[in-house]
Design a protein around this motif. Sequence first.
Motif, mmCIF file in Angstrom:
data_model
loop_
_atom_site.group_PDB
_atom_site.id
_atom_site.type_symbol
_atom_site.label_atom_id
_atom_site.label_comp_id
_atom_site.label_asym_id
_atom_site.label_seq_id
_atom_site.Cartn_x
_atom_site.Cartn_y
_atom_site.Cartn_z
ATOM 1 N N GLN A 1 -0.841 4.102 5.719
ATOM 2 C CA GLN A 1 0.340 4.311 4.874
ATOM 3 C C GLN A 1 1.301 5.313 5.493
ATOM 4 O OE1 GLN A 1 1.942 6.684 2.816
ATOM 5 N NE2 GLN A 1 3.243 5.091 1.939
ATOM 6 N N THR B 1 -0.461 -2.525 3.388
ATOM 7 C CA THR B 1 -1.517 -1.507 3.330
ATOM 8 C C THR B 1 -2.840 -2.091 2.811
ATOM 9 O OG1 THR B 1 -0.655 -0.875 1.149
ATOM 10 C CG2 THR B 1 0.025 0.474 3.049
ATOM 11 N N GLN C 1 6.991 4.064 5.453
ATOM 12 C CA GLN C 1 5.798 3.288 5.762
ATOM 13 C C GLN C 1 6.057 2.075 6.636
ATOM 14 O OE1 GLN C 1 4.277 0.120 4.846
ATOM 15 N NE2 GLN C 1 2.442 0.786 5.964
#
Length: 469
Positions: free
Chosen positions: A89, A175, A320
């Motif tokens: 992340q 993620t 991210q």
Amino acid sequence: MSETTALLDRIQADPETGRAIPDAATGETIGYVPKQTADDVDAAVARAQAAQPAWDALGHEGRRAALLAAADAIDAHAEELATILSREQGKPLNGPNARFEVGACSTWLRDAATTELETEVLVDDGETYAEMSYQALGVVAAIGPWNWPMMIGMWQSAPSLRMGNTVVAKPSSSTPLSVLALIDVMNQALPADVLIPVVTNGAGGGHLAAHPDVAKVMFTGSTETGRRIAESAGGNLARLTLELGGNDAGIVLPDVDPQAIAEDLFWGAFINTGQTCAALKRLYVHEDVYDDVVDAVAAVARQVPMGNGLDEGNVLGPVQNAAQFEIVQELVEDAKARGARIVVGGEAAPELGANFFQTTIVAEVADGYRIVDEEQFGPALPIIRYSDIDEAVASANRLDVGLGGSVWSGDREKAREIAKRLRAGTVWINQHGTLHPKVPFGGVKQSGYGLEFSVAGLKSVSEPRVING
């Protein structure tokens, strides 16, 4: 790092057939996840549906014991989980970031496991007796975001499991490793097929939401995607909890001490490097204290270290993913072109690694600027000057979102009166974005509907049953 490697090896797919997941700060490959399809989603739902009756039959005490054991397992593997999360992340280990998020997972899981939801006696007047209890729904689809992938995933799965449902969890495609790791650890304590992850692209979320054997969909993400999830779930009339985009406004009154509130203002906006739905996204400050507040927040911003999350000294990380980085950069550049004053930052920081953008404070902006009207979801805060409180309230309320808001004042009663005028699911006083497992949370307007946390959250993942007579 060896324990982290062992956990990664256990959850990741064959590099020959899997999809590579990059380190958010460096771009190097962390591991691989399977490329699952609609057929895999169907199989996961079928397994969860088959496992649900036995899980429900354990009763509250049996499920509580299993969930508390799962929370203990999370704590036992906290550092490996935090390391995977930090790399994937981007959020640093320290500060209100990776270790904080993993700790929140076990905290919220324990709270869901131990919160009581008693049968409610509705009428008992000697002639009529009626009571309402709450029963399991069946299979819950938990579709999560990339900004707090573990913690928000837990907000979805913990109450669902507590109430006797089984869960099919679809993490964000950005993620997935974090969520796979968390579920792997939890499943050391849970019965088979009670909590099943599926790793698909975005279309897989729609397929899961539309599945005829899914009774409830919990989704956290953008408003645009939330609309598509609602459409997908509509054919099955699956129940919905939607926690969608926000563009939270804060209002600072003229009676504040700028130095006293500066750090809380900063973290209200920049927690997780600004990548939080309920973060402070636009700050309205009275003209009498405007310059002092801008200077005080900027002074905090200059002191907060940004960089690779595995460096123990950093507490801010990269944006991210590249798509979100481009949005942040575009909104800041638009503000510059319109004459806004960049107090701090304002530029990309490629010297730090992939997708880093400097911590940015933008002053002398107004309603109508894109960086004010559009959710930036990154490390940039616009600060808007106002002179009349009615105008500030109107500005805070004028957008079609309403997740959170805040009022900052030395007079709490005055702040509460203004808070009552803001259209948001939660309005904080002299803080922003702080959450507690005992306090329900949810949005209004285009920020979604449904409540999470506490008793309200348990009710949202169950069906009421009235017995009358």
